[in-house]
Design an enzyme around this catalytic site. Structure first.
Site, PDB file in Angstrom:
ATOM      1  N   HIS A 235      17.371 -63.670 -16.120  1.00 36.60           N
ATOM      2  CA  HIS A 235      16.728 -62.199 -15.855  1.00 36.60           C
ATOM      3  C   HIS A 235      15.260 -61.958 -16.273  1.00 36.60           C
ATOM      4  O   HIS A 235      14.749 -61.072 -16.142  1.00 36.60           O
ATOM      5  CB  HIS A 235      17.696 -60.998 -16.292  1.00 36.60           C
ATOM      6  CG  HIS A 235      19.061 -61.068 -16.247  1.00 36.60           C
ATOM      7  ND1 HIS A 235      19.338 -61.059 -14.877  1.00 36.60           N
ATOM      8  CD2 HIS A 235      20.102 -61.311 -17.030  1.00 36.60           C
ATOM      9  CE1 HIS A 235      20.836 -60.911 -14.983  1.00 36.60           C
ATOM     10  NE2 HIS A 235      21.043 -61.172 -16.314  1.00 36.60           N
ATOM     11  N   ARG A 297       4.225 -48.488 -16.285  1.00 41.69           N
ATOM     12  CA  ARG A 297       3.086 -49.423 -16.626  1.00 41.69           C
ATOM     13  C   ARG A 297       2.732 -50.360 -15.777  1.00 41.69           C
ATOM     14  O   ARG A 297       3.108 -50.481 -14.683  1.00 41.69           O
ATOM     15  CB  ARG A 297       3.656 -50.166 -18.057  1.00 41.69           C
ATOM     16  CG  ARG A 297       4.812 -50.819 -17.819  1.00 41.69           C
ATOM     17  CD  ARG A 297       5.143 -51.962 -19.113  1.00 41.69           C
ATOM     18  NE  ARG A 297       6.344 -52.514 -18.795  1.00 41.69           N
ATOM     19  CZ  ARG A 297       6.806 -53.508 -18.433  1.00 41.69           C
ATOM     20  NH1 ARG A 297       5.744 -54.231 -17.631  1.00 41.69           N
ATOM     21  NH2 ARG A 297       7.841 -54.000 -17.970  1.00 41.69           N
TER      22      ARG A 297
END
Length: 648
Positions: A235, A297
């Site tokens: 991941h 972000r």
């Protein structure tokens, strides 16, 4: 425009922000921990402030220290970079309350998207498609397992407050669910201070597609097209590219419009990324792409978007934070060519991608491409932070040009003695499926064995390496076991040699002396008939052994021949001694002294470089010795557990 900026981060992203700030005439302030006292970002900033010990929780994660540093240096604004406090809404509020400019989205927007369950509910309300799953408040193991059973396996357990691949587990069978849940919750609590999870249906042919969005305080929101981040391991993204291969204009329009709606739904200001998962079993289709989460972000992979759009996203952030409108409208943004980014990690793919820690004696990266890094030759890679040490970015007229340039760049990386994933990435970039663009998030796991293959040292290398090591020993050596770093191989030298600085290698009685080189169960005997180092290798000798670097094929090869120290990791595995493979913190101890264990059973979990590493029993037996407790900080090579082998 902001006049002075404190960067509440470290490494390559701090250096990246400093570069743009300097171009805009903005004074920069760096913060640093003990481990980063000599770091590159500290040297590049106009001013630097020490904020505490090496562990991030005592330095980079302490918002009060960062705000105090900004006040003390007269910084006008704080840029959080990514990671650390970048998506912490409480910290963002503290920055604003202190009278400073927060270079990021509104705290309410961070909260709205920071918890994955609440974010999905909001996206459903905004008409953004989401993956099937469970978002409920009941976090009892029984309820979560019942929901997973109802969804159907495989399922994905995800930390509600997660990100960066942390706090995430795939579960393929009902019997594995509770163990995976406990591990996921433990990692989530350690990384985010929140052990709540959600469940999602695991897509069997998944592509990870994300859209870069940007908003300003004047109500404008645009997208800067999509990125494909499907090449992942556990991941975590390894190689990213833009635009996504196989993306047609109709599907692009649909996914980018959904991303803009998602940003508008939370009144978004600044840089953000809407992440989608696509079922690619029938190619990319708008009706098979679902919202996963939003990262509030700047992303690690933002350079590929910059490369295809010609925009500086850090400059956009600083302008928006200063109250300006977005530099471009949607109609002014276009895709130009193709870009790719490879994340260079300090890790050893041949040893299960264990982090590689220590001094960068050699750190040479290609010059003809874009490089983002926060380390330099002679610097240290510590166990306290993420193992990414650089990003390699290429741009081409089309995907194949960008890909081939990146593959060649990975091959030209020279790093020693720290191990890196450069060769692994070069193999991935030249994999036939990746070349064809038929990728999904499982590609690496399916082909892992072929992707981590290393060049085998040839007879001349082994012969010369043995001679070099034996020559520098200053005395005859017989049957001295020496561990080679290339694939965990062992070789034994039986020659008697001396070193002559004028004439190089000489043998006392050649050619009957040999090097015996064992690879798995095969033994190769090589005559010591070399008279010195041979091409295409370069050689050197240091106090702890000898090494040779290949100058052919894949350039990242360094074959080391450490001087035998006895009792090493290879020996310890045989006698049941479980040693710490790296410095780190023990996050779980799953056995007690006297317990009976089976081969492969997890004994201890060690956390280093923000990742968990399970240490298992080498054979059936009994725990004869247990030297650690949960929370212990251990050094590399420390004896953690001793397993006594069961009698036959």
């Amino acid at each position: 425009m902001i006049k002075s900026l404190l960067i509440a981060n470290r490494g390559e992203i701090a250096c990246r922000i400093i570069r743009t700030a300097r171009e805009l005439g903005i004074r920069t302030v760096a913060v640093y921990s003990d481990a980063d006292a000599k770091a590159l970002h500290v040297r590049q900033a106009d001013e630097a402030v020490h904020i505490g010990p090496s562990p991030a929780r005592e330095s980079y994660l302490v918002g009060e220290k960062i705000i105090a540093a900004a006040k003390a240096t007269g910084a006008e604004a704080i840029h959080p970079g990514y990671g650390f406090l970048s998506e912490n809404a409480d910290f963002a509020e503290q920055v604003i309350a202190a009278g400073l400019v927060w270079v990021g989205p509104k705290p309410d927007s961070i909260r709205a998207m920071g918890l994955k369950d609440a974010a999905k509910a909001r996206m459903i309300a905004a008409g953004v498609p989401v993956t099937p799953g469970y978002l409920g408040e009941d976090q009892s193991p029984d309820r979560l397992k019942a929901e997973a059973d109802a969804i159907g396996y495989p399922v994905l357990i995800k930390a509600v407050a997660g990100g960066g691949g942390k706090g995430m587990r795939r579960v393929d069978a009902a019997g594995d669910f509770l163990d995976a849940l406990a591990s996921c919750q433990r990692e989530a609590a350690s990384s985010f201070g929140d052990d709540r999870v959600l469940l999602e249906k695991y897509i069997l042919s998944p592509r990870h597609i994300e859209v870069q969005v940007f908003g300003d305080s004047h109500g404008n929101v645009v997208h800067l097209f999509e990125r494909d981040c499907s090449l992942q391991r556990r991941h975590q993204k390894v190689i990213e590219e833009a635009p996504a291969p196989g993306m047609d204009e109709k599907t692009r329009e649909a996914i980018c419009a959904a991303a803009v709606r998602a940003a508008q739904a939370v009144d978004y200001v600044g840089a953000g990324t809407i992440e989608f998962i696509a079922d690619a079993s029938e190619g990319l289709r708008a009706d098979r792409i679902w919202f996963m989460e939003m990262n509030t972000r700047l992303q690690v992979e933002h350079p590929v978007t910059e490369e295809i759009t010609g925009q500086d996203l850090v400059e956009w952030q600083l302008r928006v934070a200063s109250g300006e409108e977005l530099p471009k409208r949607q109609r002014e943004l276009q895709i130009h060519g193709h870009a790719m980014e490879a994340r260079l990690y300090a890790e050893d793919p041949t040893k299960g991608f264990l982090p590689s820690i220590g001094r960068l004696d050699d750190f040479l990266l290609p010059h003809a491409i874009r490089i983002e890094t926060g380390v330099v030759q002679g610097g240290e890679v510590s166990s306290f932070y993420d193992p990414m040490i650089a990003k390699l970015v290429t741009h081409g007229l089309d995907r194949d040009e960008a890909r081939s340039r990146l593959a060649e760049a990975c091959k030209s990386v020279r790093v020693r003695p720290i191990k890196t994933n450069a060769e692994f990435m070069a193999h991935a970039l030249e994999d036939p499926d990746f070349v064809a663009g038929t990728i999904d998030t499982g590609l690496i796991e399916r082909k892992l064995d072929s992707l981590v293959e290393r060049e085998t040292p040839d007879a001349k290398l082994l012969s010369a390496g043995a001679l070099l090591l034996l020559a520098h020993s200053g005395k005859p050596i017989a049957e001295q076991p020496i561990l080679s770093s290339s694939g965990g191989r062992e070789w034994v030298a039986t020659a008697s040699t001396r070193w002559n600085p004028l004439f190089g290698f000489r043998l006392n009685a050649a050619p009957q002396h040999k090097v015996r080189f064992a690879v798995d169960d095969e033994v190769l005997e090589i005559d010591l008939d070399a008279t010195g180092p041979v091409e295409p290798y370069t050689y050197d000798h240091e106090d702890d052994g000898s090494w040779a670097q290949s100058e052919k094929g894949f350039a990242p090869h360094f074959f080391s021949f450490p001087a035998s120290k006895g009792g090493g990791a290879g020996a310890s595995a045989g006698n049941g001694a479980i040693l710490a493979p790296m410095p780190g913190r023990v996050t779980a101890v799953e056995v007690a002294a006297g317990d009976t264990v089976t081969k492969g059973q997890r004994l201890v979990t060690l956390e280093a470089m923000k990742m968990e590493h399970g240490l298992t029993a080498p054979f059936d037996g009994t725990i004869a010795e247990l030297n650690v407790a949960q929370g212990s900080q251990v050094s590399e090579g420390a004896l953690l557990v001793k397993v006594e082998k069961a009698e036959d």
